[in-house]
Write an enzyme that holds these catalytic residues in place. Structure first.
Site, PDB file in Angstrom:
ATOM      1  N   LYS A 291       0.842  -1.197   0.000  1.00 23.15           N
ATOM      2  CA  LYS A 291       0.000   0.000   0.000  1.00 23.15           C
ATOM      3  C   LYS A 291       0.879   1.250   0.000  1.00 23.15           C
ATOM      4  O   LYS A 291       0.680   2.155  -0.776  1.00 23.15           O
ATOM      5  CB  LYS A 291      -0.912  -0.036   1.229  1.00 23.15           C
ATOM      6  CG  LYS A 291      -1.880   1.111   1.300  1.00 23.15           C
ATOM      7  CD  LYS A 291      -2.843   0.934   2.456  1.00 23.15           C
ATOM      8  CE  LYS A 291      -3.642   2.206   2.675  1.00 23.15           C
ATOM      9  NZ  LYS A 291      -4.596   2.099   3.776  1.00 23.15           N
ATOM     10  N   GLU A 297      10.519  -4.733   4.534  1.00 20.69           N
ATOM     11  CA  GLU A 297      10.602  -6.140   4.117  1.00 20.69           C
ATOM     12  C   GLU A 297      10.305  -6.286   2.629  1.00 20.69           C
ATOM     13  O   GLU A 297      11.025  -6.960   1.881  1.00 20.69           O
ATOM     14  CB  GLU A 297       9.601  -6.991   4.911  1.00 20.69           C
ATOM     15  CG  GLU A 297       9.904  -7.121   6.390  1.00 20.69           C
ATOM     16  CD  GLU A 297       9.304  -6.029   7.236  1.00 20.69           C
ATOM     17  OE1 GLU A 297       9.028  -4.920   6.706  1.00 20.69           O
ATOM     18  OE2 GLU A 297       9.109  -6.255   8.440  1.00 20.69           O
ATOM     19  N   GLY A 351      -4.968  -2.025   4.970  1.00 21.94           N
ATOM     20  CA  GLY A 351      -4.150  -3.159   4.525  1.00 21.94           C
ATOM     21  C   GLY A 351      -4.798  -4.503   4.802  1.00 21.94           C
ATOM     22  O   GLY A 351      -4.859  -5.380   3.930  1.00 21.94           O
ATOM     23  N   ARG A 352      -5.337  -4.684   6.004  1.00 18.69           N
ATOM     24  CA  ARG A 352      -5.906  -5.996   6.370  1.00 18.69           C
ATOM     25  C   ARG A 352      -7.321  -6.186   5.827  1.00 18.69           C
ATOM     26  O   ARG A 352      -7.968  -7.188   6.109  1.00 18.69           O
ATOM     27  CB  ARG A 352      -5.847  -6.183   7.885  1.00 18.69           C
ATOM     28  CG  ARG A 352      -6.419  -5.029   8.694  1.00 18.69           C
ATOM     29  CD  ARG A 352      -6.017  -5.109  10.161  1.00 18.69           C
ATOM     30  NE  ARG A 352      -6.449  -3.950  10.929  1.00 18.69           N
ATOM     31  CZ  ARG A 352      -5.768  -2.832  11.062  1.00 18.69           C
ATOM     32  NH1 ARG A 352      -4.607  -2.701  10.462  1.00 18.69           N
ATOM     33  NH2 ARG A 352      -6.228  -1.827  11.793  1.00 18.69           N
ATOM     34  N   GLU A 437      -4.528  -6.776  14.954  1.00 15.43           N
ATOM     35  CA  GLU A 437      -4.034  -5.459  14.521  1.00 15.43           C
ATOM     36  C   GLU A 437      -5.171  -4.440  14.580  1.00 15.43           C
ATOM     37  O   GLU A 437      -4.946  -3.264  14.856  1.00 15.43           O
ATOM     38  CB  GLU A 437      -3.448  -5.532  13.096  1.00 15.43           C
ATOM     39  CG  GLU A 437      -2.577  -4.334  12.754  1.00 15.43           C
ATOM     40  CD  GLU A 437      -1.811  -4.474  11.444  1.00 15.43           C
ATOM     41  OE1 GLU A 437      -2.457  -4.441  10.385  1.00 15.43           O
ATOM     42  OE2 GLU A 437      -0.573  -4.601  11.471  1.00 15.43           O
ATOM     43  N   HIS A 468      -4.205 -33.482  18.159  1.00 16.10           N
ATOM     44  CA  HIS A 468      -3.082 -34.314  18.603  1.00 16.10           C
ATOM     45  C   HIS A 468      -1.928 -33.453  19.100  1.00 16.10           C
ATOM     46  O   HIS A 468      -0.795 -33.925  19.176  1.00 16.10           O
ATOM     47  CB  HIS A 468      -2.649 -35.226  17.459  1.00 16.10           C
ATOM     48  CG  HIS A 468      -3.770 -36.135  17.039  1.00 16.10           C
ATOM     49  ND1 HIS A 468      -4.025 -37.337  17.660  1.00 16.10           N
ATOM     50  CD2 HIS A 468      -4.748 -35.967  16.116  1.00 16.10           C
ATOM     51  CE1 HIS A 468      -5.095 -37.897  17.103  1.00 16.10           C
ATOM     52  NE2 HIS A 468      -5.552 -37.084  16.167  1.00 16.10           N
ATOM     53  N   LYS A 580       9.375  -0.517  13.964  1.00 14.86           N
ATOM     54  CA  LYS A 580       9.919  -0.227  12.624  1.00 14.86           C
ATOM     55  C   LYS A 580      11.016   0.817  12.724  1.00 14.86           C
ATOM     56  O   LYS A 580      12.074   0.685  12.104  1.00 14.86           O
ATOM     57  CB  LYS A 580       8.800   0.323  11.715  1.00 14.86           C
ATOM     58  CG  LYS A 580       7.791  -0.683  11.233  1.00 14.86           C
ATOM     59  CD  LYS A 580       6.850   0.001  10.243  1.00 14.86           C
ATOM     60  CE  LYS A 580       5.647  -0.841   9.930  1.00 14.86           C
ATOM     61  NZ  LYS A 580       4.645  -0.130   9.146  1.00 14.86           N
TER      62      LYS A 580
HETATM   63  O1  F6P Z   1       3.185  -2.883   9.737  1.00 16.41           O
HETATM   64  C1  F6P Z   1       1.829  -3.077   9.632  1.00 16.41           C
HETATM   65  C2  F6P Z   1       1.336  -2.819   8.254  1.00 16.41           C
HETATM   66  O2  F6P Z   1       1.247  -1.457   8.029  1.00 16.41           O
HETATM   67  C3  F6P Z   1       0.002  -3.503   8.001  1.00 16.41           C
HETATM   68  O3  F6P Z   1      -1.055  -2.803   8.499  1.00 16.41           O
HETATM   69  C4  F6P Z   1       0.026  -3.652   6.520  1.00 16.41           C
HETATM   70  O4  F6P Z   1      -0.913  -4.585   6.095  1.00 16.41           O
HETATM   71  C5  F6P Z   1       1.447  -4.094   6.319  1.00 16.41           C
HETATM   72  O5  F6P Z   1       2.192  -3.365   7.273  1.00 16.41           O
HETATM   73  C6  F6P Z   1       1.993  -3.869   4.956  1.00 16.41           C
HETATM   74  O6  F6P Z   1       1.983  -2.533   4.578  1.00 16.41           O
HETATM   75  P1  F6P Z   1       2.198  -2.111   3.073  1.00 16.41           P
HETATM   76  O7  F6P Z   1       1.100  -2.721   2.273  1.00 16.41           O
HETATM   77  O8  F6P Z   1       2.137  -0.613   3.064  1.00 16.41           O
HETATM   78  O9  F6P Z   1       3.531  -2.623   2.644  1.00 16.41           O
END
Ligand code: F6P
Length: 616
Positions: A291, A297, A351-352, A437, A468, A580
């Site tokens: 987003k 990452e 995002g979620r 979240e 199990h 972060k």
């Molecule tokens: O760190 C949390 C977050 O902002 C989530 O809410 C989001 O889904 C995820 O990181 C990824 O964010 P982006 O789509 O901006 O890379």
């Protein structure tokens, strides 16, 4: 069976596992069970200190609220007035009534409730959007349901639901709307958001996604040496990973047979290495999904993938192998992806909650536009149910209320999601982000500490594997852990006998948790199952696109309703920011190999150790 054992164990179940502190003066005795009224102790401060801290905070907040009330941002005005009408829980008549009722309900035995009412299963079941929710195995009566819905109404669930669906900026800390429901409205519906018809934008992006997906599916999109694409790698994390990964796994049997979907999320180079070393650059397509297009990452993995591709191809070949999904056109361009190959979405999609947007591109490539539309339509059916059904027979509302009931009045700290369907193996992880979240929050909309425990820990995995492993604790442990069982009536495979065995196990677990074997007095203590442990049973006709859409939408709305009950903002996630920032600082230190000073001695020692280990 020794009655003391039952009473003691049940009592311990209700008392254990809460992080709240107990206030002895408010302790009440209920039949054989000693139940404490939960009073939270914020941030470890207690007694007179907290009163002064609270007063000081309240004064500051009052001054700030006064300024905000006099000069509210125009778009926030309506939402703020809705939230202002929400009575604080300390003066909530509905919560007091519920609290009193709970002292009685905690002594109920689930098996007795069924013996007293042979129609109980029907009375406590809801059908919507093709799904069935049987919530009869809970400590609920019709009175409980009435009191819970009174509380929901008092908290403004209906008003805030309508505000969300109407596109008001209910995400008050980020001043954003939460309009994911718009993404699944049928084509031809018009939705005006602050003067602009966003449904036209949504359909335009969906058409572009569909056209692109079709080229991948029919093989007309070629890699740099003219071969068709066989492997699609989604690079993203959190909401930009879990939604596509979970849904692609769930709808595995609907997927194109010649396409392999991969998901790269962790910044761990082991994951990058394991994946890239197994792929052919000539036939691999990367979807960089973010987003913000700034997430560490994702950007690191995208850079590694680009470097890997350029070891085999020319820079001019990149557009054939890289597309982006984002709200940030400038960052996409800066990375080297032409915005022509970017599928946009908007800041009103959290995002979620984004699987319905361009973030769903991997799913659309996998299952094709027709099935993707069925997925959206299933969610839309659940939206319509949520929008129109009375609170007491509204599936997301009732699911939210049962969860709230145990969290607030039974001291539960976690909830188990147990899908009895292998293809839903990522669903618990998906719900972890959605619920934790969204509702892992400690302050209310007006910035005050919440006075109720908010989101419990969500965890789980597929049945029957869990049986199990950790089900022992569910049956005989000292914590009360409500369970959501999820089953699909029809399998997507020919092994009918195995499917029957799977479903038999799901039903047996729910029955055993509820009934136990307490009536058998001859059993030694270690063989005793106290029972009286609650669960919901969610029944899908099959794990098809429409049912999956409805299932996800159900939990989205459940999460929203619980956020309203707790008076918190379910749509921000400030709690992830500090980590972060610190990670970036430490990364700079590791990269510069500079002397480390501005940390506690533990962190500083560890940084030095890593610096030494990574010296060339
Ligand atoms: O760190 C949390 C977050 O902002 C989530 O809410 C989001 O889904 C995820 O990181 C990824 O964010 P982006 O789509 O901006 O890379």
């Amino acid at each position: 069976m020794n009655k003391d054992v039952v009473n003691r164990t049940t009592n311990e179940i209700f008392r254990e596992g809460t992080t709240c502190h107990y206030e002895p003066s408010r302790r009440q005795n209920v039949k054989n069970y000693e139940i404490d009224v939960l009073t939270p102790d914020y941030f470890g401060i207690s007694g007179a200190g907290i009163i002064w801290v609270e007063r000081a905070i309240a004064l500051v907040i009052r001054c700030l609220s006064l300024v905000c009330c006099i000069f509210p941002a125009p778009k926030d005005r309506h939402v703020k007035s809705t939230l202002a009408r929400t009575p604080s829980e300390s003066i909530s008549p509905a919560l007091s009534a519920l609290s009193q009722h709970a002292t009685e309900a905690r002594s109920w035995i689930l098996g007795d409730l069924f013996r007293q009412d042979t129609q109980r299963a029907r009375a406590f079941s809801i059908e919507a959007a093709g799904l069935l929710l049987d919530f009869s195995k809970n400590h609920l009566s019709q009175d409980t349901l009435q009191l819970l819905t009174d509380f929901a109404r008092e908290r403004g669930v209906e008003t805030l639901r309508d505000a969300m669906l109407a596109g008001e900026r209910i995400n008050t800390t980020e001043h954003r709307a939460a309009l994911h429901t718009c993404l699944r409205q049928p084509p031809g519906t018009s939705f005006i958001f602050e003067g602009h018809d966003i449904s036209a934008d949504i359909q335009t992006v969906l058409s572009r996604m569909s056209a692109f997906a079709e080229k991948i599916r029919d093989g007309s999109w070629k890699g740099f040496n003219g071969q068709r694409i066989t492997d699609i790698v989604n690079i993203g994390i959190g909401g930009s990973d879990l939604g596509p990964a979970m849904t692609c796994a769930a709808l595995r049997t609907y997927a194109h047979p010649d396409l392999r979907l991969h998901f790269l999320s962790n910044v761990d180079g082991h994951a990058t290495d394991a994946l890239l070393s197994a792929l052919n650059p000539q036939t691999t397509l990367f979807i960089v999904a973010s987003k913000t297009f700034t997430t560490m990452e994702t950007m690191r993995n995208a850079e590694a993938a680009r470097t890997w591709l350029l070891q085999h191809a020319q820079a001019a070949d990149l557009p054939k192998h890289f597309v982006a999904v984002s709200t940030n056109t400038d960052a996409v361009r800066e990375f080297g992806i032409d915005p022509v190959n970017m599928f946009p979405f908007w800041d009103w999609v959290g995002g979620r909650y984004s699987i319905w947007s361009a973030i769903g591109l991997p799913l659309l490539i996998a299952i094709g536009i027709e099935a993707f539309r069925a997925f959206l339509a299933g969610a839309h059916r659940m939206d319509e149910h949520f929008r129109t059904a009375p609170l007491g027979s509204n599936m997301p509302v009732v699911l939210a209320l049962t969860g709230f009931w145990y969290r607030q009045f039974f001291g539960t700290t976690s909830q188990l999601i147990a899908p009895y369907h292998q293809d839903l193996h990522l669903f618990p992880a998906y719900l972890q982000q959605l619920e934790m979240e969204s509702n892992g929050k400690q302050v209310t909309h007006d910035g005050k500490p919440v006075s109720m425990p908010t989101a419990p820990v969500t965890w789980g995995s597929v049945g029957t594997n869990g049986q199990h492993a950790y089900f022992q604790l569910l049956h005989q442990g000292t914590d009360l852990i409500p369970v959501d069982f999820i089953i699909a009536l029809k399998p997507e495979h020919p092994y009918q006998d195995q499917h029957k065995a799977l479903l038999a196990n799901a039903l047996a677990q729910a029955e055993a948790l509820m009934s136990g074997n307490a009536s058998d007095s001859a059993l030694p203590p270690h063989r005793v199952f106290t029972g009286n442990r609650p669960s919901n049973m969610l029944v899908l006709p099959a794990l098809d696109p429409a049912s999956l859409g409805a299932l996800i939408a159900l939990y989205e709305h459940k999460t929203f309703v619980q956020g309203v009950l707790w008076n918190i903002n379910s749509f921000d996630q400030w709690g992830v920011e500090l980590g972060k920032t610190l990670a970036q600082r430490i990364l700079d230190e590791l990269t510069d190999a500079a002397p480390v000073t501005a940390h506690d001695s533990s962190t500083a020692n560890l940084i030095t150790r890593i610096q030494n280990a990574l010296k060339p």
